[in-house]
Design an enzyme around this catalytic site. Structure first.
Site, PDB file in Angstrom:
ATOM      1  N   ASP A 164       0.853  -1.191   0.000  1.00 32.68           N
ATOM      2  CA  ASP A 164       0.000   0.000   0.000  1.00 32.68           C
ATOM      3  C   ASP A 164       0.887   1.238   0.000  1.00 32.68           C
ATOM      4  OD1 ASP A 164      -2.316   1.754   0.412  1.00 32.68           O
ATOM      5  OD2 ASP A 164      -3.349  -0.045   1.075  1.00 32.68           O
ATOM      6  N   HIS A 228      -2.650   3.189  -4.759  1.00 32.42           N
ATOM      7  CA  HIS A 228      -2.099   2.762  -3.467  1.00 32.42           C
ATOM      8  C   HIS A 228      -0.686   2.191  -3.628  1.00 32.42           C
ATOM      9  CE1 HIS A 228      -5.484   3.640  -0.888  1.00 32.42           C
ATOM     10  NE2 HIS A 228      -6.325   3.020  -1.692  1.00 32.42           N
ATOM     11  N   GLU A 292      -9.646   2.798  -5.492  1.00 32.62           N
ATOM     12  CA  GLU A 292      -9.236   4.172  -5.197  1.00 32.62           C
ATOM     13  C   GLU A 292      -8.016   4.624  -6.012  1.00 32.62           C
ATOM     14  OE1 GLU A 292     -10.870   4.512  -0.655  1.00 32.62           O
ATOM     15  OE2 GLU A 292      -8.845   3.703  -0.874  1.00 32.62           O
TER      16      GLU A 292
END
Ligand code: ACM
Ligand code: ZN
Length: 495
Positions: A164, A228, A292
């Site tokens: 991440d 990410h 995202e």
């Protein structure tokens, strides 16, 4: 003076998840260190595990694991009488859940197993939990404790979130800066330059998997793409659109720096990563992230724009689905199946997606409903329905947790197949997962507090769905389990 007689509790009051069918009988079997265990040949290894977990010895047939054809994949029958305990199943998986029932009765009732007959099997095949080991680095010992506990309540999938913005935790040969740069972040709340985090070693990854397999749990590693990825870009800035510099983030959120979709070296890197991950992790699934991912850098990047032209893509959102298909192909090349968060559906109206891609629905249930309609298998983990266990138990300043609220009541009445889903789509739902993100988790004790008893309630709903109220009546029992298992847990209101 009259002696108080000890009343043996009923197995039906102790077992959780509540089995599909259970009949209480008179009497009990007392487990003892002299109790002997035997098994049909396919269950020899399981009998060794049973001897270790129950504190008994191999030898005679006091406790018998019996192989018999005709049971479903995870199905078992358990018969406890005053003289013998017998688990019957066709598969080791089924026999394992029979052992689980014995362990639970022994745990709650001082090794006295109330006599009963149980016939049991799960409703859903995908019964999982995700642990974010990037934002907080959890020890291998704690991960094993969680896997053991989750398996005791019938869960069978461990989704291991390993890369991440705030760190990269998978060792990959030939890319040394993943370790020296991407695995550590500067802790900006201190002014002394200290760093947080490290990689798991290959030995630790093997240890977690071997343990998970002994608990009939598959391990699904997650490698985030195309967003990410700040930690990766800090180590290898050439894989981003701007070329950096980037840093391993010490803040939480959604960052605009993402993989440069126009960069063939980035694709070659992921080909190598997926190849190594596919051999490091032996189970059939690799999670490729997909959530995202802002597209603002792609709009400005000449290489990304050139890729769009050469591939005939009309919008940046199609670039993400193009990448999803490329990374999925890398997963397929190793005979495995990709899983992606529900944003993988964006921009695919015309391009489609690999049909065997499993979609994990997290932004509510609509991604799962859409994916199922389009023929994808689905894992439900809607943040709107209680599946985000990093959320607080209550909307209260007194509660730890992040961003939202997931109540016991939501988990107690959770269903992976929402009422608005049509009949055919329901058949595409493999099951569900609870996710524990760890931005606000500083220790394993805090993780336990967030996980329990919510994870146990989810386990019930995936094994043998009940009325929410019936589940809530069992919360006291779940807390007793946590006490016996040395787990911190939430003891407050259901809503
Ligand atoms: C997610 O919670 N971003 C999958
Ligand atoms: Zn680019």
């Amino acid at each position: 003076m009259a002696m108080k007689t000890h009343q043996t509790p009923k197995a039906s009051d102790l077992l959780f998840p509540v089995p599909l069918s259970i009949e209480d009988r008179e009497g009990a079997y007392r487990l003892h260190h002299t109790t002997t265990i035997a098994a049909s040949p396919p269950f020899e290894a399981l009998a060794d595990t049973a001897a270790q977990l129950l504190g008994c010895k191999r030898g005679g047939e006091d406790l018998l694991f019996k192989h018999q054809e005709g049971f479903g994949d995870e199905e078992y029958r358990l018969t406890i009488s005053k003289v013998q305990v017998v688990v019957t199943a066709s598969s080791e998986r089924g026999a394992f859940y029979g052992l689980g029932a014995i362990r639970k009765l022994a745990l709650l009732n001082d090794n006295i197993l109330p006599a009963c007959t149980v016939a049991d099997k799960p409703a859903f095949q995908w019964r999982g939990f995700m642990l974010d080991c990037v934002r907080h680095f959890f020890s291998v010992d704690f991960i094993k404790k969680l896997i053991d506990t989750a398996s005791l309540f019938g869960l069978n999938r461990f989704h291991w979130h390993l890369t991440d913005d705030q760190g990269w935790r998978i060792p990959i040969d030939g890319w040394p800066e993943l370790e020296t740069v991407a695995s550590k972040r500067r802790e900006l709340q201190y002014e002394d330059g200290r760093t947080y985090g490290r990689m798991y070693t290959k030995e630790e990854i093997a240890e977690v998997q071997a343990f998970a397999h002994s608990r009939q749990m598959l391990v699904i590693p997650e490698v985030e793409t195309p967003g990410h990825v700040s930690a990766l870009l800090a180590a290898y800035p050439e894989f981003g659109c701007s070329g950096g510099p980037y840093e391993v983030q010490d803040r939480w959120g959604i960052f605009s720096e993402v993989l440069c979709a126009g960069n063939d070296d980035m694709l070659a890197f992921f080909d190598d990563v997926i190849t190594q991950v596919a051999s490091l992790f032996t189970d059939p699934y690799i999670h490729i992230g997909g959530d995202e991912c802002p597209q603002t850098e792609w709009e400005q990047c000449p290489k990304c724009q050139a890729r769009m032209r050469s591939e005939g893509l009309k919008a940046e959102r199609e670039l993400q689905s193009w990448l999803t298909s490329r990374i999925s192909a890398m997963v397929h090349a190793h005979g495995k199946r990709p899983i992606g968060w529900d944003e993988v559906l964006d921009g695919t109206e015309e391009m489609g997606l690999p049909s065997d891609l499993i979609v994990q629905s997290w932004q509510g249930v609509r991604g799962g409903i859409e994916a199922a309609k389009r023929g994808h298998q689905v894992v439900m983990s809607p943040n709107t329905e209680g599946c985000y266990l990093d959320y607080r138990h209550l909307d209260s300043e007194e509660e730890m947790g992040n961003l939202g609220v997931s109540t016991l009541r939501q988990l107690a009445s959770f269903t992976p197949t929402p009422p608005e889903m049509d009949e055919h789509s329901r058949t595409m739902v493999l099951g569900a997962q609870a996710n524990l993100w760890s931005e606000r988790v500083l220790s394993s004790r805090q993780a336990e507090y967030l996980l329990f008893p919510r994870l146990q309630l989810l386990a019930q709903q995936l094994w043998n769905p009940q009325e929410g109220e019936k589940n809530l009546e069992k919360v006291e029992l779940l807390i007793r389990y946590c006490e016996k298992l040395d787990l911190a847990c939430y003891r407050g209101r259901a809503e």
